[in-house]
Design a protein around this motif. Structure first.
Motif, mmCIF file in Angstrom:
data_model
loop_
_atom_site.group_PDB
_atom_site.id
_atom_site.type_symbol
_atom_site.label_atom_id
_atom_site.label_comp_id
_atom_site.label_asym_id
_atom_site.label_seq_id
_atom_site.Cartn_x
_atom_site.Cartn_y
_atom_site.Cartn_z
ATOM 1 N N PRO A 54 0.795 -1.228 0.000
ATOM 2 C CA PRO A 54 0.000 0.000 0.000
ATOM 3 C C PRO A 54 0.826 1.274 0.000
ATOM 4 N N VAL A 55 2.075 1.204 0.460
ATOM 5 C CA VAL A 55 2.936 2.385 0.533
ATOM 6 C C VAL A 55 4.166 2.187 -0.339
ATOM 7 N N ALA A 56 4.400 3.151 -1.248
ATOM 8 C CA ALA A 56 5.618 3.159 -2.058
ATOM 9 C C ALA A 56 6.475 4.335 -1.611
ATOM 10 N N LEU A 57 7.748 4.076 -1.381
ATOM 11 C CA LEU A 57 8.671 5.077 -0.861
ATOM 12 C C LEU A 57 9.665 5.466 -1.943
ATOM 13 N N VAL A 58 9.688 6.763 -2.297
ATOM 14 C CA VAL A 58 10.686 7.273 -3.238
ATOM 15 C C VAL A 58 11.490 8.354 -2.524
ATOM 16 N N GLY A 59 12.707 8.547 -2.970
ATOM 17 C CA GLY A 59 13.543 9.544 -2.319
ATOM 18 C C GLY A 59 15.009 9.253 -2.518
ATOM 19 N N THR A 60 15.788 9.534 -1.492
ATOM 20 C CA THR A 60 17.246 9.486 -1.592
ATOM 21 C C THR A 60 17.812 8.351 -0.748
ATOM 22 N N SER A 61 19.126 8.423 -0.526
ATOM 23 C CA SER A 61 19.795 7.412 0.281
ATOM 24 C C SER A 61 19.331 7.416 1.733
ATOM 25 N N PHE A 62 18.685 8.483 2.191
ATOM 26 C CA PHE A 62 18.140 8.473 3.549
ATOM 27 C C PHE A 62 17.108 7.355 3.712
ATOM 28 N N SER A 63 16.357 7.086 2.649
ATOM 29 C CA SER A 63 15.353 6.026 2.703
ATOM 30 C C SER A 63 15.968 4.638 2.630
ATOM 31 N N ARG A 64 17.237 4.580 2.260
ATOM 32 C CA ARG A 64 17.928 3.299 2.136
ATOM 33 C C ARG A 64 18.937 3.092 3.267
ATOM 34 N N ALA A 65 19.180 4.159 4.037
ATOM 35 C CA ALA A 65 20.183 4.088 5.092
ATOM 36 C C ALA A 65 19.558 3.716 6.435
ATOM 37 N N SER A 66 20.334 3.052 7.252
ATOM 38 C CA SER A 66 19.988 2.819 8.662
ATOM 39 C C SER A 66 18.633 2.154 8.858
ATOM 40 N N ASN A 67 18.265 1.292 7.923
ATOM 41 C CA ASN A 67 17.027 0.491 8.056
ATOM 42 C C ASN A 67 15.758 1.334 8.113
ATOM 43 N N PHE A 68 15.758 2.497 7.485
ATOM 44 C CA PHE A 68 14.560 3.341 7.557
ATOM 45 C C PHE A 68 13.326 2.636 6.994
ATOM 46 N N SER A 69 13.453 2.058 5.820
ATOM 47 C CA SER A 69 12.310 1.383 5.211
ATOM 48 C C SER A 69 11.858 0.152 6.015
ATOM 49 N N PRO A 70 12.771 -0.728 6.468
ATOM 50 C CA PRO A 70 12.329 -1.831 7.330
ATOM 51 C C PRO A 70 11.691 -1.357 8.636
ATOM 52 N N PHE A 71 12.249 -0.302 9.232
ATOM 53 C CA PHE A 71 11.630 0.233 10.451
ATOM 54 C C PHE A 71 10.217 0.744 10.151
ATOM 55 N N LEU A 72 10.053 1.417 9.023
ATOM 56 C CA LEU A 72 8.740 1.942 8.649
ATOM 57 C C LEU A 72 7.738 0.812 8.489
ATOM 58 N N SER A 73 8.147 -0.245 7.823
ATOM 59 C CA SER A 73 7.226 -1.368 7.619
ATOM 60 C C SER A 73 6.885 -2.053 8.938
#
Length: 380
Positions: free
Chosen positions: A295-314
């Motif tokens: 349901p959520v698609a994340l676009v952006g920069t390396s901040f979204s790929r760094a430090s587990n941001f996307s896994p933490f969000l999920s």
């Protein structure tokens, strides 16, 4: 009582010549090694270097540099020695990095005023506003997530580095532009500023896992409050995140070319939390499989790929997140690629989160941004 001796470099006038002397020794040594190394270059490699035309157009210079790089006996060791001397004597970190407090490094871009900064930020707001309108027509919600500068959040560690006072309101000013255009925007500044622990890595331009996780939690709660996603039936499973303390060398160590120096010379390697998070995100190559798009698609920069941001969000959402962010994607790279892809056209998500770092806002517009802006036409 014995008198304590204190060395005062101001009274020792000769010390002012240390950097010059060290540099001269390095250059003379380099000249000797260079002269020796160039003797090993085969004669055919110099063919045509004295041609006047090649001299004028710079080809002769490039030819000489190529042979020097190929045959210089001590190119790497010499470069390391030179780098170590300039760091020790002058604290030199190169043009892209600035040294703050002990072991703290910062991006020069976050401290640099850019020409037409307000206009550049407004142009990016226009791109986002039009994108939000276009997505709304398809029943898709756009949420913009703004990542504040490391120099803003970790300002206590600047130690004399000057951050122009005019930077203080630039996130607020940009958020107000988007809000006035009815674009839903979340600024992570209050969340990160309220934390007591360090939120960004000392030798990296990105947030650490403490900052990343706090921002992910704030974003999940924001999406849930807007009823854009269902609230999770249970709290995140603590067993899904396994953390440990490890040594980590950040990207600013590499950018400043300090990483290859001996440990006793360069800034200390940071010991920080690194986690393994249960794989709840969907791999990009499986993103549009039978299970459908999250349901959520994340676009952006390396901040979204760094430090587990996307896994933490999920984890905080309790559902998968399609992470389509790009390292080095700047403001528009990931968003443009995804929104113009066949996958998006045929199987769109409910929500697109566009993560934008503060430091991108004032920078000159790229060629791709200018093209995107031109495609929008005049503002109505």
């Amino acid at each position: 009582m014995s008198e304590c001796f204190t060395f005062d470099p101001k009274k020792a006038g000769w010390t002012r010549f240390l950097p010059v002397t060290a540099f001269a020794v390095i250059m003379l040594g380099g000249l000797a090694v260079t002269q020796t190394s160039l003797r090993d270059v085969p004669a055919d490699r110099w063919k045509g270097i004295d041609n006047p035309t090649r001299l004028l157009d710079g080809e002769a210079t490039r030819q000489f540099s190529a042979q020097l790089n190929s045959y210089f006996l001590l190119s790497k060791p010499f470069a390391k020695i030179e780098r170590g001397v300039t760091w020790l004597l002058a604290g030199d970190t190169g043009v892209s990095v600035r040294k703050g407090c002990t072991d703290w490094l910062f991006l020069t871009d976050e401290l640099t005023p850019f020409a037409n900064a307000a206009d550049n930020a407004a142009a990016r707001a226009k791109i986002i506003t039009q994108t939000a309108s276009d997505l709304q027509k398809r029943g898709i919600k756009l949420v913009v997530a703004v990542v504040p500068d490391k120099t803003r959040i970790e300002h206590d560690h600047l130690c004399g580095l000057h951050r122009p006072p005019g930077f203080a309101t630039r996130v607020d000013d940009w958020v107000k532009i988007l809000t006035a255009s009815k674009v839903d925007t979340l600024d992570f500044t209050p969340t990160l500023a309220a934390m007591t622990e360090e939120r960004y890595y000392r030798s990296d331009s990105h947030w650490n896992e403490h900052g990343s996780n706090a921002a992910a939690k704030a974003l999940a709660e924001h999406l849930q409050a807007l009823n854009l996603v269902d609230k999770p039936k249970a709290s995140p499973d603590p067993k899904a995140i396994q953390s440990s303390r490890v040594e980590r060398s950040g990207d600013l160590m590499r950018v400043s070319n300090l990483e290859g120096l001996p440990a006793w010379v360069r800034p200390a390697t940071e010991v920080t939390q690194i986690s393994k998070v249960a794989p709840v995100t969907v791999a990009s190559d499986d993103l549009f499989g039978d299970a459908g798009l999250p349901p959520v698609a994340l676009v952006g920069t390396s901040f979204s790929r760094a430090s587990n941001f996307s896994p933490f969000l999920s984890q905080h959402l309790g559902s998968p997140v399609a992470n389509l962010a790009k390292d080095g994607g700047d403001f528009d790279g990931a968003a443009y690629a995804y929104l113009n892809s066949n996958e998006f056209k045929t199987q769109a998500p409910k929500v697109v989160v566009w993560e934008v770092p503060e430091r991108m806002l004032p920078k000159p517009l790229s060629v791709s941004e200018k093209k995107w802006l031109a495609s929008l036409g005049p503002k109505t």
